[in-house]
Design an enzyme around this catalytic site. Structure first.
Site, mmCIF file in Angstrom:
data_model
loop_
_atom_site.group_PDB
_atom_site.id
_atom_site.type_symbol
_atom_site.label_atom_id
_atom_site.label_comp_id
_atom_site.label_asym_id
_atom_site.label_seq_id
_atom_site.Cartn_x
_atom_site.Cartn_y
_atom_site.Cartn_z
ATOM 1 N N GLU A 127 0.860 -1.187 0.000
ATOM 2 C CA GLU A 127 0.000 0.000 0.000
ATOM 3 C C GLU A 127 0.895 1.235 0.000
ATOM 4 O OE1 GLU A 127 -2.892 -0.193 3.137
ATOM 5 O OE2 GLU A 127 -3.783 -2.014 2.286
ATOM 6 N N ILE A 338 32.999 -2.062 -18.307
ATOM 7 C CA ILE A 338 33.740 -2.761 -19.375
ATOM 8 C C ILE A 338 33.419 -2.146 -20.739
ATOM 9 C CG2 ILE A 338 33.874 -4.986 -20.606
ATOM 10 C CD1 ILE A 338 33.639 -6.320 -17.767
ATOM 11 N N GLU A 364 9.546 -7.552 -3.411
ATOM 12 C CA GLU A 364 9.412 -8.830 -2.684
ATOM 13 C C GLU A 364 10.321 -8.871 -1.451
ATOM 14 O OE1 GLU A 364 8.277 -12.185 -4.695
ATOM 15 O OE2 GLU A 364 7.405 -11.068 -6.341
ATOM 16 N N GLU A 368 17.261 -4.926 3.030
ATOM 17 C CA GLU A 368 17.256 -4.758 4.493
ATOM 18 C C GLU A 368 16.323 -5.780 5.141
ATOM 19 O OE1 GLU A 368 16.946 -2.265 2.299
ATOM 20 O OE2 GLU A 368 18.884 -1.271 2.612
HETATM 21 C C1 LIG Z 1 8.588 -1.991 -9.715
HETATM 22 C C2 LIG Z 1 7.928 -2.479 -8.477
HETATM 23 C C3 LIG Z 1 7.004 -3.519 -8.541
HETATM 24 C C4 LIG Z 1 6.380 -3.969 -7.380
HETATM 25 N N1 LIG Z 1 5.412 -4.950 -7.475
HETATM 26 C C5 LIG Z 1 4.659 -5.253 -6.395
HETATM 27 C C6 LIG Z 1 3.542 -6.145 -6.501
HETATM 28 O O1 LIG Z 1 3.257 -6.705 -7.562
HETATM 29 N N2 LIG Z 1 2.776 -6.349 -5.409
HETATM 30 C C7 LIG Z 1 3.050 -5.775 -4.206
HETATM 31 O O2 LIG Z 1 2.300 -6.012 -3.264
HETATM 32 N N3 LIG Z 1 4.090 -4.929 -4.063
HETATM 33 C C8 LIG Z 1 4.908 -4.657 -5.126
HETATM 34 N N4 LIG Z 1 5.966 -3.794 -5.003
HETATM 35 C C9 LIG Z 1 6.207 -3.147 -3.700
HETATM 36 C C10 LIG Z 1 7.492 -3.562 -3.031
HETATM 37 O O3 LIG Z 1 7.390 -4.867 -2.544
HETATM 38 C C11 LIG Z 1 7.797 -2.517 -1.960
HETATM 39 O O4 LIG Z 1 8.191 -1.336 -2.632
HETATM 40 C C12 LIG Z 1 8.866 -2.964 -1.020
HETATM 41 O O5 LIG Z 1 8.400 -4.023 -0.207
HETATM 42 C C13 LIG Z 1 9.358 -1.816 -0.100
HETATM 43 O O6 LIG Z 1 8.299 -1.140 0.473
HETATM 44 P P1 LIG Z 1 8.239 0.475 0.425
HETATM 45 O O7 LIG Z 1 8.461 0.855 -0.993
HETATM 46 O O8 LIG Z 1 7.003 0.889 1.073
HETATM 47 O O9 LIG Z 1 9.508 0.938 1.246
HETATM 48 P P2 LIG Z 1 9.532 1.175 2.835
HETATM 49 O O10 LIG Z 1 8.926 0.011 3.522
HETATM 50 O O11 LIG Z 1 8.973 2.520 3.125
HETATM 51 O O12 LIG Z 1 11.098 1.187 3.124
HETATM 52 C C14 LIG Z 1 11.920 2.332 2.883
HETATM 53 C C15 LIG Z 1 13.350 1.963 3.266
HETATM 54 O O13 LIG Z 1 13.411 1.635 4.671
HETATM 55 C C16 LIG Z 1 13.965 0.342 4.832
HETATM 56 N N5 LIG Z 1 13.328 -0.315 5.974
HETATM 57 C C17 LIG Z 1 12.001 -0.442 6.218
HETATM 58 N N6 LIG Z 1 11.800 -1.106 7.377
HETATM 59 C C18 LIG Z 1 13.021 -1.420 7.866
HETATM 60 C C19 LIG Z 1 13.488 -2.105 9.021
HETATM 61 N N7 LIG Z 1 12.645 -2.647 9.905
HETATM 62 N N8 LIG Z 1 14.834 -2.208 9.223
HETATM 63 C C20 LIG Z 1 15.688 -1.697 8.302
HETATM 64 N N9 LIG Z 1 15.325 -1.035 7.190
HETATM 65 C C21 LIG Z 1 14.002 -0.911 6.964
HETATM 66 C C22 LIG Z 1 13.648 -0.381 3.521
HETATM 67 O O14 LIG Z 1 14.526 -1.491 3.317
HETATM 68 C C23 LIG Z 1 13.865 0.741 2.531
HETATM 69 O O15 LIG Z 1 15.242 0.878 2.273
HETATM 70 C C24 LIG Z 1 6.676 -3.376 -6.144
HETATM 71 C C25 LIG Z 1 7.628 -2.348 -6.074
HETATM 72 C C26 LIG Z 1 8.241 -1.902 -7.216
HETATM 73 C C27 LIG Z 1 9.239 -0.776 -7.118
#
Ligand SMILES: Cc1cc2nc3c(=O)[nH]c(=O)nc-3n(C[C@H](O)[C@H](O)[C@H](O)COP(=O)(O)OP(=O)(O)OC[C@H]3O[C@@H](n4cnc5c(N)ncnc54)[C@H](O)[C@@H]3O)c2cc1C
Length: 380
Positions: A127, A338, A364, A368
Site C-alpha cells: 500500500e 567494461i 518482494e 534490508e
Molecule cells: C517496480 C515495483 C514492482 C512492485 N510490485 C509489487 C507487486 O506486484 N505487489 C506488491 O504487493 N508490491 C509490489 N511492489 C512493492 C514492493 O514490494 C515494496 O516497494 C517494497 O516491499 C518496499 O516497500 P516500500 O516501498 O514501502 O519501502 P519502505 O517500507 O517505506 O522502506 C523504505 C526503506 O526503509 C527500509 N526499511 C524499512 N523497514 C526497515 C526495518 N525494519 N529495518 C531496516 N530497514 C528498513 C527499507 O529497506 C527501505 O530501504 C513493487 C515495487 C516496485 C518498485
C-alpha cells in the site's frame, strides 16, 4: 547431493531458452524504450506452459516443479527483465491459488492463468504507506450479508492494469490485531469499484506494468475469501518466500546477460593495440562476474530444491534473494564499466541491465528486510 538437472528440468530450461532468444530478446530494447506491455510474449509463454510451471497439470499448469520454474525465469530474464517479473508474479499467483484455494477457486482461475486467458495475475499486498511492513495495511474488507466489501488503496501492483485476477489483502479485524487481522481475497479484473491508476514512470523494467489500485466499495462474494478469515498474512509470507526464488532467478538472468555482452565486447574492443579482454584488469572483472553468478545460481537452486521437497526454505530464499539481487547490481555495473563510454549510452544493453537489476533489491522484500529475516535465524 545431485546437481544434475532431471529430464523435465532440462526440457523446461531449453524451451524457455529457445523462446527467449528467438522471440523475447529481439524485442527487449523496444519493450524498455517504449514501455510496451508484452502481451503477445506473455501469451507465447502461456502456450509453452511457462505461466504456471509449478501448478498441477490437472489445473492446467505444467506441474514441472520449483527448480524448473526458477530455471525458466532465469532464461526469460536474461532476454527481458520486464517480461520476467510479470511471468514471476503470475506464476506466484497461480501457485498460491492452487495451494490455498477451494476447488471452485482453483478450477476458475488456475486454467485461465496457465493458458494465457488472463494476461497476468496480480499480487496486491503493498500500500502507499505499507510496503516493508504490510501488517500496517489500511485496506479493509467488511462482511455485508453474503458478500465482502473492500475499501482502500494498493500501490506498486505488477501487471495490475491487465490482471484477470488479483490476490488482495485486506484488514478484516481492527488495526490492533496487526498481522493477525488480515484476510486474503480473489478479486476479478474489471470488478465494479476497482480503479486502476496511472502506471509508474520507472527507472528500469519499464515494460512491466506497475500501477496503484483503488478499491471503492468493491463487492466480492463470500466464496472469494482465499484461505481462512484473518489467516491471510500467512499466505502472503508463504507466497513471498516462493516469490523470492523468482526474483533471485530474475536477477541471475539479468546478470548472465550483462556478462555475456561484456565478454563479447571485451573480445572486440581494442585499446593499446589489443582487445581489452587481454588486459588482466578486464579478465579479473569477467572472472569475478562469472564467479558471483555461479554462487547466486547455486543458492537459488538450493532454495528451489528445498521448496520442491516441501522442506522449510524461508531462510534459504532470503539468502538467495539478497545475494542474487545485490550481485546483479554489481555485475551490471561492471558491465557498464567494461563497455566504457559506450556503456553509458542506449546503444548497448549494459545500461538497461543496470536499471533493470536495481529493482530486484527492492521488491518482494528489500535487501534490508532479507537481512532481518536472515539475522533472526543467525541469532536464534
Ligand atoms: C517496480 C515495483 C514492482 C512492485 N510490485 C509489487 C507487486 O506486484 N505487489 C506488491 O504487493 N508490491 C509490489 N511492489 C512493492 C514492493 O514490494 C515494496 O516497494 C517494497 O516491499 C518496499 O516497500 P516500500 O516501498 O514501502 O519501502 P519502505 O517500507 O517505506 O522502506 C523504505 C526503506 O526503509 C527500509 N526499511 C524499512 N523497514 C526497515 C526495518 N525494519 N529495518 C531496516 N530497514 C528498513 C527499507 O529497506 C527501505 O530501504 C513493487 C515495487 C516496485 C518498485
Amino acid at each position: 547431493m545431485d546437481l544434475e538437472l532431471s529430464d523435465t528440468q532440462a526440457l523446461v530450461q531449453k524451451t524457455a531458452r529457445d523462446f527467449a532468444s528467438r522471440v523475447v530478446a529481439p524485442q527487449a530494447a523496444e519493450i524498455d524504450e517504449r514501455e510496451k506491455f508484452p502481451r503477445e510474449i506473455l501469451r507465447g509463454l502461456a502456450d509453452l506452459g511457462l505461466m504456471a510451471i509449478n501448478v498441477p497439470q490437472e489445473l492446467g499448469g505444467s506441474g514441472a516443479g520449483v527448480v524448473s520454474a526458477a530455471l525458466a525465469l532465469q532464461e526469460i530474464a536474461r532476454a527481458c527483465a520486464s517480461t520476467a517479473v510479470m511471468m514471476s508474479v503470475t506464476n506466484m499467483v497461480g501457485e498460491a491459488i492452487a495451494r490455498f484455494g477451494t476447488d471452485a477457486q482453483k478450477q476458475r482461475h488456475c486454467p485461465r492463468l496457465a493458458g494465457g486467458e488472463y494476461a497476468t495475475g496480480s499480487f496486491a499486498l503493498s500500500e502507499p504507506d505499507a510496503g516493508s511492513d504490510p501488517g500496517g495495511m489500511r485496506t479493509t474488507a467488511r462482511r455485508d450479508g453474503g458478500e465482502w466489501v473492500i475499501d482502500g488503496a494498493k500501490q506498486w501492483i505488477t501487471g495490475g492494469s491487465y490482471a484477470g485476477v488479483y490476490i488482495v489483502w485486506a484488514r478484516t479485524a481492527g488495526p490492533e490485531t496487526g498481522a493477525r487481522g488480515i484476510s486474503c481475497f480473489l478479486v476479478e479484473g474489471g470488478a465494479n469499484g476497482l480503479k486502476v491508476g496511472r502506471p509508474e514512470d520507472k527507472m528500469g523494467i519499464r515494460g512491466s506494468d506497475t500501477v496503484p489500485l483503488e478499491f471503492d466499495g468493491v463487492r466480492v462474494p463470500a466464496e472469494a475469501l482465499l484461505g481462512q478469515e484473518n489467516g491471510g498474512f500467512k499466505i502472503a509470507m508463504m507466497a513471498l518466500d516462493g516469490g523470492r526464488i523468482g526474483i533471485s532467478s530474475q536477477a541471475i538472468g539479468i546478470a548472465r546477460a550483462a556478462l555475456a555482452e561484456s565478454v563479447e565486447y571485451a573480445k572486440e574492443r581494442k585499446t593499446f593495440g589489443v582487445p581489452i579482454a587481454q588486459h588482466q584488469a578486464i579478465q579479473w572483472k569477467l572472472a569475478d562476474m562469472h564467479t558471483q553468478i555461479e554462487a547466486a545460481h547455486l543458492l537459488s537452486m538450493r532454495a528451489a530444491a528445498l521448496k520442491e521437497a516441501d522442506q522449510p526454505f524461508s531462510r534459504e530464499a532470503s539468502i538467495s534473494k539478497l545475494f542474487a539481487s545485490e550481485m546483479a547490481v554489481r555485475v551490471a555495473n561492471e558491465a557498464v564499466q567494461i563497455h566504457g563510454g559506450y556503456g553509458y549510452t542506449r546503444e548497448f544493453a549494459a545500461e538497461r541491465h543496470l536499471r533493470d537489476a536495481r529493482v530486484t533489491m527492492i521488491y518482494e522484500g528489500t535487501s534490508e528486510i532479507q537481512r532481518l529475516v536472515i539475522a533472526r535465524t543467525v541469532l536464534s
